[in-house]
Design a protein around this motif. Structure first.
Motif, PDB file in Angstrom:
ATOM      1  N   SER A 271       0.463   3.823  -2.814  1.00  0.00           N
ATOM      2  CA  SER A 271      -0.059   5.397  -2.678  1.00  0.00           C
ATOM      3  C   SER A 271       0.877   6.395  -3.184  1.00  0.00           C
ATOM      4  CB  SER A 271      -0.268   5.468  -1.075  1.00  0.00           C
ATOM      5  OG  SER A 271      -1.067   4.631  -0.589  1.00  0.00           O
TER       6      SER A 271
ATOM      7  N   VAL B 261       0.979  -1.270   0.120  1.00  0.00           N
ATOM      8  CA  VAL B 261      -0.031  -0.104  -0.046  1.00  0.00           C
ATOM      9  C   VAL B 261       0.898   1.254   0.035  1.00  0.00           C
ATOM     10  CG1 VAL B 261      -1.719   1.376   1.177  1.00  0.00           C
ATOM     11  CG2 VAL B 261      -1.938  -1.222   1.065  1.00  0.00           C
TER      12      VAL B 261
ATOM     13  N   LEU C 117      -6.559   5.665  -5.621  1.00  0.00           N
ATOM     14  CA  LEU C 117      -5.968   6.451  -4.308  1.00  0.00           C
ATOM     15  C   LEU C 117      -7.013   6.638  -3.494  1.00  0.00           C
ATOM     16  CD1 LEU C 117      -3.268   7.333  -3.021  1.00  0.00           C
ATOM     17  CD2 LEU C 117      -3.890   9.839  -3.808  1.00  0.00           C
TER      18      LEU C 117
ATOM     19  N   LEU D  83      -7.788   3.498  -1.629  1.00  0.00           N
ATOM     20  CA  LEU D  83      -6.755   3.059  -0.299  1.00  0.00           C
ATOM     21  C   LEU D  83      -7.226   3.873   0.570  1.00  0.00           C
ATOM     22  CD1 LEU D  83      -3.445   2.922  -2.402  1.00  0.00           C
ATOM     23  CD2 LEU D  83      -4.833   0.866  -1.665  1.00  0.00           C
ATOM     24  N   TRP D  84      -7.453   4.974   0.597  1.00  0.00           N
ATOM     25  CA  TRP D  84      -7.609   6.061   1.894  1.00  0.00           C
ATOM     26  C   TRP D  84      -8.946   5.662   2.525  1.00  0.00           C
ATOM     27  CZ3 TRP D  84      -6.590  11.262  -1.098  1.00  0.00           C
ATOM     28  CH2 TRP D  84      -5.099  11.343  -1.113  1.00  0.00           C
TER      29      TRP D  84
END
Length: 296
Positions: A128, A124, A148, A151-152
């Motif tokens: 990122s 990750v 992105l 992932l957040w």
């Protein structure tokens, strides 16, 4: 060779493959390479063709030959890296991508492919970093912003950053169902359920066959007491193959809220058949007034 010629050759190969004339397509490309040995695009197309024909050893030989002749070709190294990536030889793919990155550090193509690779590797931090770099390299592309944001979304407290990136992605690609879905998820996490429904409704238009969109909309509608929409969306999610245990549990809660006790009991019975923990969930739902918060 100029770009228009590249496009022309690619179109010819696609047409021949669609017609089932695989041998003709291969001979055509080999003739092009013979007449213009430095034409890298034709060599890359030959590699892709051999992969499509499941002649992977021949494809690997072809791309290695291209790299040996043109070691400074970023596209060639990316093609080799993609070949290894698709073959799940991730370490070899990483080496090839890094070789391409050394040749052209600001290449958006290399950056995006590396981001995909690190995503497969569940790395990750590097994924990122590369997505953030890709946003700087290709600010008009919605894809890195969406990835992105995904992932957040896994990290509590970053919902505002998710909303910002998905908002920008929606401006760049107004019809993006994925951006609308992520916006809906982030709104849901922030307990803005009505806003979540708004964006999930947009996502359902762009991606009507995505069961996750319908399930999340059903869950959001349930939490704002729109039981009709909650039932409709959850049934759609179930029909489209969403996790049966989660969908039936939500459906049982919806029926219970509607005082349709027989329907709720039926869903709980089905749930208990597929989920060994369902009996405990049922007791909590029936006897604990905070169950809605506990399972939201």
């Amino acid at each position: 060779m100029n770009q228009s010629r590249d496009v022309e050759v690619t179109g010819t190969i696609r047409r021949l493959l669609a017609e089932g004339r695989n041998g003709v397509a291969e001979r055509f490309l080999r003739d092009q390479i013979a007449s213009a040995p430095s034409w890298i695009h034709a060599r890359i197309e030959l590699t892709k063709l051999l992969i499509a024909l499941n002649r992977r050893d021949d494809a690997l030989d072809a791309i290695k030959d291209t790299i040996q002749l043109f070691p400074d070709s970023v596209l060639s190294w990316c093609t080799l890296a993609t070949f290894h990536h698709d073959s799940q030889r991730f370490d070899e793919a990483r080496k090839a991508f890094f070789a391409a990155a050394l040749l052209e550090p600001s290449s958006a193509l290399v950056c995006s492919r590396l981001a995909i690779l690190f995503g497969r590797l569940k790395n990750v931090a590097n994924q990122s970093r590369l997505l953030a770099r890709l946003i700087a390299l290709a600010p008009d592309s919605p894809w890195p912003r969406i990835e992105l944001a995904k992932l957040w979304l896994l990290d509590k407290g970053l919902e505002a950053r998710v909303l910002e990136q998905t908002r920008r992605a929606q401006l760049l690609a107004p019809g993006s169902g994925e951006a609308a879905y992520l916006f809906g998820l982030a709104s849901f996490v922030q307990t803005s359920y009505s806003l979540a429904i708004h964006h999930l409704s947009r996502a359902s238009v762009s991606a009507p066959e995505n069961p996750s969109v319908h399930y999340q909309m059903g869950h959001s509608a349930f939490l704002v007491a729109d039981q009709a929409l909650a039932e409709k969306s959850t049934l759609a999610a179930l029909r489209l193959g969403y996790s049966e245990a989660k969908a039936r549990f939500l459906l049982a809660r919806i029926y219970r809220a509607q005082s349709r006790h027989n329907d709720a009991a039926r869903e709980f019975t089905r749930l208990e058949e597929i989920d060994p923990d369902a009996a405990e969930k049922r007791r909590i739902v029936e006897w604990t007034v905070t169950a809605e918060n506990f399972f939201a």
